[in-house]
Scaffold this motif. Structure first.
Motif, short mmCIF file in Angstrom:
data_model
loop_
_atom_site.label_atom_id
_atom_site.label_comp_id
_atom_site.label_asym_id
_atom_site.label_seq_id
_atom_site.Cartn_x
_atom_site.Cartn_y
_atom_site.Cartn_z
N SER A 67 0.83 -1.21 0.00
CA SER A 67 0.00 0.00 0.00
C SER A 67 0.87 1.26 0.00
O SER A 67 1.86 1.36 0.74
N PHE A 68 0.46 2.21 -0.82
CA PHE A 68 1.20 3.48 -0.90
C PHE A 68 0.86 4.38 0.29
O PHE A 68 1.74 5.06 0.83
N ILE A 69 -0.39 4.36 0.69
CA ILE A 69 -0.84 5.21 1.80
C ILE A 69 -1.54 4.34 2.84
O ILE A 69 -2.31 3.44 2.50
N THR A 70 -1.26 4.60 4.11
CA THR A 70 -1.95 3.91 5.21
C THR A 70 -2.59 4.97 6.11
O THR A 70 -2.10 6.10 6.19
N PRO A 71 -3.68 4.63 6.81
CA PRO A 71 -4.41 5.63 7.60
C PRO A 71 -3.61 6.15 8.80
O PRO A 71 -3.82 7.29 9.23
N ILE A 72 -2.76 5.31 9.35
CA ILE A 72 -1.81 5.73 10.40
C ILE A 72 -0.47 5.12 10.03
O ILE A 72 -0.37 4.33 9.09
N ASP A 73 0.58 5.49 10.75
CA ASP A 73 1.92 5.00 10.41
C ASP A 73 1.97 3.47 10.39
O ASP A 73 1.32 2.81 11.20
N ARG A 74 2.74 2.94 9.47
CA ARG A 74 2.85 1.49 9.33
C ARG A 74 3.29 0.81 10.62
O ARG A 74 2.74 -0.22 11.02
N GLU A 75 4.29 1.41 11.28
CA GLU A 75 4.80 0.78 12.50
C GLU A 75 3.75 0.76 13.61
O GLU A 75 3.75 -0.14 14.48
N ASP A 76 2.82 1.71 13.58
CA ASP A 76 1.76 1.75 14.59
C ASP A 76 0.76 0.63 14.35
O ASP A 76 0.25 0.01 15.29
N ILE A 77 0.46 0.38 13.08
CA ILE A 77 -0.43 -0.73 12.73
C ILE A 77 0.21 -2.06 13.15
O ILE A 77 -0.44 -2.91 13.76
N VAL A 78 1.49 -2.21 12.85
CA VAL A 78 2.21 -3.43 13.22
C VAL A 78 2.17 -3.63 14.74
O VAL A 78 1.94 -4.74 15.23
N GLN A 79 2.36 -2.56 15.47
CA GLN A 79 2.39 -2.63 16.93
C GLN A 79 1.04 -3.08 17.49
O GLN A 79 0.97 -3.96 18.35
N LEU A 80 -0.04 -2.50 17.00
CA LEU A 80 -1.37 -2.84 17.49
C LEU A 80 -1.74 -4.26 17.09
O LEU A 80 -2.30 -5.03 17.90
N VAL A 81 -1.43 -4.64 15.87
CA VAL A 81 -1.71 -6.00 15.40
C VAL A 81 -0.95 -7.02 16.25
O VAL A 81 -1.50 -8.08 16.62
N ASP A 82 0.28 -6.72 16.57
CA ASP A 82 1.09 -7.61 17.39
C ASP A 82 0.48 -7.82 18.78
O ASP A 82 0.45 -8.94 19.29
N LYS A 83 -0.03 -6.74 19.37
CA LYS A 83 -0.65 -6.84 20.70
C LYS A 83 -1.94 -7.65 20.65
O LYS A 83 -2.23 -8.42 21.57
N LEU A 84 -2.72 -7.48 19.60
CA LEU A 84 -3.94 -8.27 19.44
C LEU A 84 -3.59 -9.75 19.26
O LEU A 84 -4.26 -10.64 19.82
N ASP A 85 -2.54 -10.01 18.50
CA ASP A 85 -2.09 -11.38 18.30
C ASP A 85 -1.67 -12.03 19.62
O ASP A 85 -1.93 -13.21 19.86
N ASN A 86 -1.04 -11.24 20.49
CA ASN A 86 -0.60 -11.76 21.78
C ASN A 86 -1.79 -12.21 22.64
O ASN A 86 -1.69 -13.19 23.39
N ILE A 87 -2.90 -11.48 22.54
CA ILE A 87 -4.10 -11.86 23.31
C ILE A 87 -4.61 -13.22 22.85
O ILE A 87 -4.88 -14.12 23.65
N ILE A 88 -4.73 -13.39 21.53
CA ILE A 88 -5.22 -14.66 20.98
C ILE A 88 -4.25 -15.79 21.30
O ILE A 88 -4.65 -16.88 21.72
N ASP A 89 -2.96 -15.54 21.10
CA ASP A 89 -1.95 -16.56 21.38
C ASP A 89 -1.98 -16.99 22.84
O ASP A 89 -1.78 -18.17 23.16
N GLY A 90 -2.20 -16.03 23.73
CA GLY A 90 -2.23 -16.35 25.16
C GLY A 90 -3.37 -17.28 25.51
O GLY A 90 -3.20 -18.22 26.29
#
Length: 207
Positions: A67-90
């Motif tokens: 994607s050329f444009i994202t609604p918020i910074d790419r690293e912020d999306i990665v960070q939030l997705v990672d935290k959501l993944d941790n909940i499911i993994d737990g």
């Protein structure tokens, strides 16, 4: 020529939080009506949710790459997705622990842990769904606050039950088993708080 519809990152993250909510429902069923004989079948449902979450994450990461444009910074999306993944993994990890630790029945007060987990995941789910319109949301702050409060209650419950375990249980194997399970419960609640904190930081950053 039809133009490709842009990828909705917020919807993708909401779908991931819905997966977490579904996982909490499965975990609730496993714990509330615990039956060691039925654990493998019920755990399969949990594993399928975790696999679906992994597929969602792969898709999000691919779209971040192309994607050329994202609604918020790419690293912020990665960070939030990672935290959501941790909940499911737990939560998924707890089902594996029930199996390899040979848990045959739930201890008293275990239902209190799963109630906190379900409430915390529900608060995170609502916070994620409100995040896309955080400037006008009337419930985002409350859901974030709820997740943080629940984690504090979880810390108290963890300390109390760990103390009772060491004080009352005479079987050292049982102590080891439940020390690990209680730590697994706390890990899920910590992951929910982490996710709520990330959302708070992203709201501040993007305001």
């Amino acid at each position: 020529m039809l133009r490709k519809k842009s990828f909705d990152f917020f919807k993708a993250m909401e779908h991931l939080s819905t997966n977490a909510l579904q996982a909490s429902t499965v975990l609730d069923e496993i714990i509330t009506n615990f039956d060691a004989d039925e654990l493998p079948q019920k755990s399969t449902t949990m594993h399928q949710i975790e696999d679906a979450g992994d597929d969602d994450i792969k898709k999000i990461m691919h779209e971040l790459y192309v994607s050329f444009i994202t609604p918020i910074d790419r690293e912020d999306i990665v960070q939030l997705v990672d935290k959501l993944d941790n909940i499911i993994d737990g939560m998924d990890g707890l089902t594996y622990e029930f199996a390899y630790l040979h848990i045959h029945e739930m201890r008293p007060n275990t239902n209190q842990f799963i109630k906190l987990i379900c409430d915390a995941v529900a608060s995170v789910d609502q916070a994620v769904k409100e995040f896309s319109h955080y400037k006008n949301s009337k419930t985002l702050d409350q859901n974030i606050e709820n997740a943080n409060k629940i984690e504090s209650l979880g810390d108290d419950l963890y300390t109390k039950n760990l103390s009772l375990l060491f004080a009352e249980e005479t079987d050292p194997i049982e102590v080891i088993r439940w020390q690990k399970v209680y730590a697994g419960f706390e890990k899920v609640l910590d992951a929910c708080e982490d996710c709520a904190d990330i959302i708070t930081g992203l709201v501040i950053k993007n305001s």
